[in-house]
Design an enzyme around this catalytic site. Sequence first.
Site, PDB file in Angstrom:
ATOM      1  N   GLU A 314       0.800  -1.225   0.000  1.00 51.24           N
ATOM      2  CA  GLU A 314       0.000   0.000   0.000  1.00 51.24           C
ATOM      3  C   GLU A 314       0.831   1.272   0.000  1.00 51.24           C
ATOM      4  O   GLU A 314       0.333   2.338  -0.315  1.00 51.24           O
ATOM      5  CB  GLU A 314      -0.963   0.012   1.200  1.00 51.24           C
ATOM      6  CG  GLU A 314      -0.309  -0.001   2.565  1.00 51.24           C
ATOM      7  CD  GLU A 314      -0.168  -1.419   3.095  1.00 51.24           C
ATOM      8  OE1 GLU A 314      -0.148  -1.598   4.309  1.00 51.24           O
ATOM      9  OE2 GLU A 314      -0.084  -2.358   2.286  1.00 51.24           O
ATOM     10  N   ASP A 356      14.672  18.461 -32.367  1.00 52.37           N
ATOM     11  CA  ASP A 356      14.666  19.433 -33.448  1.00 52.37           C
ATOM     12  C   ASP A 356      16.098  19.927 -33.631  1.00 52.37           C
ATOM     13  O   ASP A 356      16.952  19.733 -32.766  1.00 52.37           O
ATOM     14  CB  ASP A 356      13.728  20.585 -33.096  1.00 52.37           C
ATOM     15  CG  ASP A 356      13.543  21.553 -34.242  1.00 52.37           C
ATOM     16  OD1 ASP A 356      13.695  21.130 -35.399  1.00 52.37           O
ATOM     17  OD2 ASP A 356      13.252  22.733 -33.979  1.00 52.37           O
ATOM     18  N   ASN A 712       2.453  -5.837   8.234  1.00 57.64           N
ATOM     19  CA  ASN A 712       2.525  -5.099   6.975  1.00 57.64           C
ATOM     20  C   ASN A 712       2.860  -3.633   7.203  1.00 57.64           C
ATOM     21  O   ASN A 712       3.660  -3.027   6.485  1.00 57.64           O
ATOM     22  CB  ASN A 712       1.195  -5.241   6.229  1.00 57.64           C
ATOM     23  CG  ASN A 712       1.325  -4.931   4.758  1.00 57.64           C
ATOM     24  OD1 ASN A 712       2.190  -5.471   4.085  1.00 57.64           O
ATOM     25  ND2 ASN A 712       0.473  -4.057   4.260  1.00 57.64           N
TER      26      ASN A 712
END
Length: 871
Positions: A314, A356, A712
Amino acid sequence: MGGERSNSRGAGGLAHLPRRSGGRRGPAPERKGPSAWSAPEESLRARLGSTFQGLSQQEAEARLESLGPNALESRRRRPLLLELLLRLGNPLVLVLLVACGISAVVHDLTSSAIIAAIVLISVTLDFVQEHRANNAAERLRGAVALRARVLRDGEEQVRPATELVPGDVVLLATGSRVPADARLLESHELTVNESLLTGEPYPVEKAPGLAPGDAPLAEVGNAVFAGTSVLGGSGSALVFATGRDTEVGGIARGLDAPVASTAFERDTRHFSGMLMRLTVLMVLFVLLVNLTLERPLLESFLFAMALAVGLTPELLPMVVSVTLARGAVRLAEQGVIVKRLGAVHDLGCMDVMCTDKTGTLTEANIRLERTEDAASQHSERTLAWACLNSHFATGLRSPMDEAILARGAECTQGWVKRDELPFDFERRRVSVLLEKAGRSVLVVKGAPEALLPLCEAREAADGTVQPLDAARGEALQDRADALGGQGFRVLGLAWRDGPFPGGQVSLEEESGLVFAGFASFLDPPKQSARPALTALREAGVAVKVVTGDNARVAVHVCQQLGLEVRGVLTGAELALLDDLGLRARAEVTTLFARVSPAQKSRILRALRQRGHVVGFLGDGINDAPSLHEADVGISVAGAVDVAREAAALLLLRPELSVLHDGIQEGRRTFGNVMKYIRMGTSSNFGNMLSMALASLVLPFLPMLPIQILLNNMLYDVSELAIPLDTVDAEQLARPPRWDMRFVRLYMAVFGTLSSLFDAATFTVLLYGFHAGAPLFQTGWFMESLTTQVLVIFIIRTRGGAGRSAPARLLLLSSLGVVAVANVLPFTPLGHVFGFVPPPPGILASLGALVALYLACAAGLNRWFFRRFDTA
């Protein structure tokens, strides 16, 4: 107009005119530009219902009401709140929102609040960065925000350019800006600067007449275009397109059109989709197993949802945002402003850079490179003749005149002007009659092919005059062509002595000239461009030049910069290719010349479809669509506003070396993002796989839902400092790739290793110490969190933990989390999470398993990168 047409506001009087795109006026019309300059003038005037005296005021107002103002209308945008909400549809964000809801359901309000805050901060940061860069099309409106001289009812008026309509006749003069696309009716020595549209730095001659319908914009000599500037002369022109129907309006429409996702967006979307599929499969498997074993439905559901949360990294949006933001800050210190955070990643992954020529590889400052005589030898006498002509010729001086005078202004002393034959487009030359010390001389300067047929003699190196025969004349023309082939713009110089009765000269007297030599001009390459291009090549970035200039000039510039030209493709050749053919040619072509803005975008699209991450560097209006189309658009500080706004990155210093530094920073950022991906997915996958399999054989849950969420959260805290970490040198040497196959393999290999040691832990706890549910869950919590945190120091580098030192904050956060995980069961807070203090024997066994796991992980990490590394 002129009694020939009704001034009615009804549809019948306007049926022949195209309706403006956008809003209530219906769909965008078909582009009519080529027919406007290829059709006979009378036919165009009839189609537009106009005369040489222009429109009546009443008819002009009717057309303005029907067709809309001569302005680049801003695109309709969704409300800001809706734009913000739509970003919540990202697959990974959806997973996190589900995780947030699950955490709330299991009464883990702290985790739920943390996840919600992470999502909000990440989405808001991304939204703000993108919104600031989305006004590129609107900035183009300034290109036509001016007042124009226009004929209404046969009289000259000065009106806002926004009130112009097709059929108006506008008057042009030196220093004015062209207010709309218009076909020339009359002109007198009209010279226009179209560099912002075509990329061509030299002035363009304009005159009435016909032009081929398929002519590229740079070669349309009978029309002028909105946003360009009049350098010299005057004229009148019939407006045939206004607002978004003009050439510059077409560029604005190109910026409005949605483009394919950038490399960063594609990669994150693929990863998020893979993670979501894996999560769904894991949840369904665990639910099926627990229901088959007739375990309580609510407990099984909460366990499965906790596994889903545990499997989801997460913090990934925040880690990515923080890492990219830190990269953006470091780039700013090096002179690169990041307008879209994802561009930092794309810059690091870029393997093809299209640029360019004018203003990026060259100085956009025309320089007199050499003057030579008829024998192709350097000649100061030729320079003197050129200086006399440029100094005394009237009208606005061209950049080539300025370049001549910068080299030889002292040559004019003592000379007096008597007469002049001004430049015109049929003769393609200018003559001035000068006098000094009783000598009258006609000095002529012009295009070699127009000048050489008028010469009967040539000036030798010693100043003597020698006959010029046909063979020598052809040789001189060949020399002019050869100089052109080397990228030079060439002018011829000639002169003729008098007498000139009355101090005047006529066109008939532009004959019997003495050829003096050639003046050759070049837009010089930037001194810093050569080493910068070399550095890009060594970094694995292929450089391709995409320019509106002619091929000869571009090839010469590439040669001077040491850029090998493997293939050349012109705009005319490109127009004949379909998309499949262009993909094949683009891969092997280095130089694209005489290409339009739309063709530039086609080239970039073709390269992206070949799997390249493409950058584009440009600074003009004509570059804006390409900057919008590329994975990463790059412009420079001196660029026009439109190019700066369309770009994702802005170089504050006009040095291409800054770009190389930016690429290195982008690769460093990519490396740290991938660390989190590898660490999070492999360790999370291994632990969650172990839990899912353990639930098959254990009579109790291997870890409580709240313990899974705590595991976690602590693990994520340990990784917050990853954006500050260093990156291996080999990761900076080549363009990286976010290879999903590599990520899946890494997840499977290291997840399996983690699961094997988890199984060993289960065996020790169950059969070695006969642990019950609380002790088992405590021991496995300590072992799993310790291993997955400490393995950071192995996974963060490809060559072993001792190869490079981690960032100090990463070291402190990781060791701090390990300490918390192992101390928590011995504190009163541990009982809140269902932990019990483990005995010394279990602690010693777990310590041995952790040490053995880290040793195996180090060896496996080195083997894996040798075997599978493609990033």
